[in-house]
Design an enzyme around this catalytic site. Structure first.
Site, PDB file in Angstrom:
ATOM      1  N   TYR A   3       0.835  -1.208   0.000  1.00 18.87           N
ATOM      2  CA  TYR A   3       0.000   0.000   0.000  1.00 18.87           C
ATOM      3  C   TYR A   3       0.866   1.253   0.000  1.00 18.87           C
ATOM      4  CZ  TYR A   3      -3.833  -3.086   1.288  1.00 18.87           C
ATOM      5  OH  TYR A   3      -4.781  -4.067   1.304  1.00 18.87           O
TER       6      TYR A   3
ATOM      7  N   HIS B 187      -1.637   1.095  -3.370  1.00 10.84           N
ATOM      8  CA  HIS B 187      -1.593   0.439  -4.676  1.00 10.84           C
ATOM      9  C   HIS B 187      -2.835   0.818  -5.482  1.00 10.84           C
ATOM     10  CE1 HIS B 187      -3.486  -3.096  -2.352  1.00 10.84           C
ATOM     11  NE2 HIS B 187      -4.428  -2.664  -3.157  1.00 10.84           N
TER      12      HIS B 187
ATOM     13  N   GLU C 141      -5.408   3.092  -3.397  1.00 14.16           N
ATOM     14  CA  GLU C 141      -6.074   2.819  -2.125  1.00 14.16           C
ATOM     15  C   GLU C 141      -5.038   2.643  -1.038  1.00 14.16           C
ATOM     16  OE1 GLU C 141      -7.352  -1.469  -1.226  1.00 14.16           O
ATOM     17  OE2 GLU C 141      -7.571  -1.370  -3.414  1.00 14.16           O
TER      18      GLU C 141
ATOM     19  N   ARG D  27     -10.456   1.624   3.642  1.00 16.91           N
ATOM     20  CA  ARG D  27      -9.435   2.271   2.820  1.00 16.91           C
ATOM     21  C   ARG D  27      -9.848   3.705   2.496  1.00 16.91           C
ATOM     22  NH1 ARG D  27      -8.159  -2.126   3.993  1.00 16.91           N
ATOM     23  NH2 ARG D  27      -7.391  -3.846   2.715  1.00 16.91           N
TER      24      ARG D  27
ATOM     25  N   HIS E 114     -14.417  -3.129   3.043  1.00 21.99           N
ATOM     26  CA  HIS E 114     -14.789  -4.516   2.760  1.00 21.99           C
ATOM     27  C   HIS E 114     -15.956  -4.949   3.648  1.00 21.99           C
ATOM     28  CE1 HIS E 114     -11.572  -5.575   0.018  1.00 21.99           C
ATOM     29  NE2 HIS E 114     -10.634  -5.221   0.876  1.00 21.99           N
TER      30      HIS E 114
ATOM     31  N   PHE F  67     -15.712  -4.104  -2.398  1.00 23.49           N
ATOM     32  CA  PHE F  67     -15.833  -2.975  -1.488  1.00 23.49           C
ATOM     33  C   PHE F  67     -17.236  -2.395  -1.543  1.00 23.49           C
ATOM     34  CE2 PHE F  67     -11.214  -2.768  -2.309  1.00 23.49           C
ATOM     35  CZ  PHE F  67     -10.729  -2.607  -1.015  1.00 23.49           C
TER      36      PHE F  67
END
Length: 137
Positions: free
Chosen positions: A71, A73, A91, A110, A125, A133
């Site tokens: 991350y 990414h 994110e 995120r 999530h 998501f």
């Protein structure tokens, strides 16, 4: 009509820094006004979403990542969400503990920024099927 400055006090307090050590804004980062977000049962303040976005953009600009998920990414927006800014998107985890992500388990939530450093939104999530998501409110 007379202007009463006392009625502006709540708004002025929102604009007043609350920390003696503010998070520096990396060059080029353009923060959109954010009111925070609620992802599932977790509520994030604007300060928390801004801090996570700033960290994400600083790492993106430096070409570095954190954690096994690398991350920040690319976020491809397979769900087709409408964001406040155009992509391409990155994110980055925002942690319910209030800490800034540093490589530990990313959790479910995120922040999404674009590659120009503008905040796009917040996703989770939590409640989504598989690795999909949902947008936070």
């Amino acid at each position: 009509m007379l202007f009463n400055p006392i009625t502006l006090l709540p708004f002025l307090l929102l604009l007043t820094p609350t920390s003696s050590n503010p998070i520096p804004v990396p060059d080029g980062l353009i923060l959109e006004a954010r009111a925070g977000a609620t992802c599932g049962s977790v509520t994030y303040t604007a300060t928390q979403t801004n801090a996570a976005s700033q960290k994400a953009y600083a790492l993106y600009q430096a070409g570095t990542t954190l954690g096994s998920g690398a991350y920040p990414h690319t976020y491809n927006n397979y769900e087709g969400f409408t964001f406040a800014v155009d992509g391409p998107y990155q994110e980055f985890p925002i942690l319910s503990s209030g800490a800034i992500y540093s490589g530990e388990s990313p959790g479910a939530d995120r922040v999404v920024i674009n590659t120009s450093g503008k905040q796009a939104g917040t996703i989770t999530h939590t409640g989504a099927s598989g690795n999909n998501f949902l947008q936070c409110t």
